[in-house]
Design a protein around this motif. Structure first.
Motif, PDB file in Angstrom:
ATOM      1  N   LEU A  40       0.824  -1.210   0.000  1.00  0.00           N
ATOM      2  CA  LEU A  40       0.000   0.000   0.000  1.00  0.00           C
ATOM      3  C   LEU A  40       0.858   1.259   0.000  1.00  0.00           C
ATOM      4  O   LEU A  40       0.538   2.228  -0.695  1.00  0.00           O
ATOM      5  N   GLU A  43       1.946   1.927  -3.413  1.00  0.00           N
ATOM      6  CA  GLU A  43       0.883   2.245  -4.360  1.00  0.00           C
ATOM      7  C   GLU A  43       0.112   3.526  -4.047  1.00  0.00           C
ATOM      8  O   GLU A  43      -0.548   4.059  -4.933  1.00  0.00           O
ATOM      9  N   MET A  44       0.156   4.014  -2.817  1.00  0.00           N
ATOM     10  CA  MET A  44      -0.719   5.116  -2.403  1.00  0.00           C
ATOM     11  C   MET A  44      -0.502   6.415  -3.168  1.00  0.00           C
ATOM     12  O   MET A  44      -1.443   7.122  -3.469  1.00  0.00           O
ATOM     13  N   ASN A  97      -4.241   8.143  -2.695  1.00  0.00           N
ATOM     14  CA  ASN A  97      -5.486   7.412  -2.843  1.00  0.00           C
ATOM     15  C   ASN A  97      -6.098   7.204  -1.449  1.00  0.00           C
ATOM     16  O   ASN A  97      -5.521   6.522  -0.608  1.00  0.00           O
ATOM     17  N   LYS A 100      -6.825   3.540  -0.273  1.00  0.00           N
ATOM     18  CA  LYS A 100      -5.599   2.835   0.107  1.00  0.00           C
ATOM     19  C   LYS A 100      -5.060   3.359   1.427  1.00  0.00           C
ATOM     20  O   LYS A 100      -4.570   2.585   2.254  1.00  0.00           O
ATOM     21  N   THR A 103      -7.204   1.880   4.173  1.00  0.00           N
ATOM     22  CA  THR A 103      -6.838   0.471   4.346  1.00  0.00           C
ATOM     23  C   THR A 103      -5.499   0.360   5.070  1.00  0.00           C
ATOM     24  O   THR A 103      -5.338  -0.476   5.968  1.00  0.00           O
TER      25      THR A 103
END
Length: 181
Positions: A40, A43-44, A97, A100, A103
């Motif tokens: 994460l 990717e965030m 994001n 994300k 999460t």
């Protein structure tokens, strides 16, 4: 014959090292959540291109924590996860994001609570750790453009910090010992 003896010695060593501190939650749950957090973090936001790294004196300090007693290592990681949560709760203006990020915060909470279940008693808080995160928090108090760059820099710092957790024997020894069982 010699190879079997070596395997037996390795197994006995791992079991004896982990016998002083064993927490079944660490494997597989911490390993799973930790891996998800790393993914994460990657990717965030945008591709991490900010030239930064954890200062050597802090990296050395984190590595020194990895040589303490297993319960102290776990407590240090719990404190770190709590500090990261506090830091990211102030990230309303960041362009990551949001799903994300939510999460990720949930995963941090799961890890911290799970690791707390491994501790028999509460330990003294580390005094230097909040200073490190205050320094990171202070980076986000600039104008919007600098703030976005600061959050990306912080994300890279956190990614590097989370990778350092893999060097904490209390986490890796338990993984190895539980993998054998």
């Amino acid at each position: 014959m010699f190879l079997r003896l070596v395997h037996l010695c390795v197994i006995v060593t791992l079991c004896s090292v982990s016998s002083g501190f064993s927490c079944r939650w660490i494997n597989p749950k911490f390993k799973q959540h930790h891996g998800e957090c790393l993914a994460l973090l990657r990717e965030m936001g945008e591709e991490i291109s900010v030239n930064s790294s954890i200062p050597d004196n802090w990296r050395h300090w984190f590595f020194n924590q990895s040589h303490s007693q297993p319960e102290k290592q776990i407590w240090f990681i719990v404190q770190t996860l709590d500090e990261v949560s506090r830091l990211l709760e102030d990230s309303d203006s960041v362009s990551w994001n949001k799903d994300k990020l939510d999460t990720f915060l949930h995963m941090l909470d799961l890890q911290a609570n799970g690791l707390r279940s491994c501790l028999e008693h509460k330990m003294k808080k580390n005094q230097r750790l909040p200073l490190y995160f205050k320094r990171l928090r202070d980076l986000t108090k600039n104008d919007k453009q600098e703030k976005n760059e600061a959050w990306e820099w912080i994300r890279k710092e956190l990614l590097q910090l989370f990778v350092l957790f893999d060097f904490f024997p209390a986490l890796s020894v338990n993984r190895a010992a539980n993998d054998i069982q």
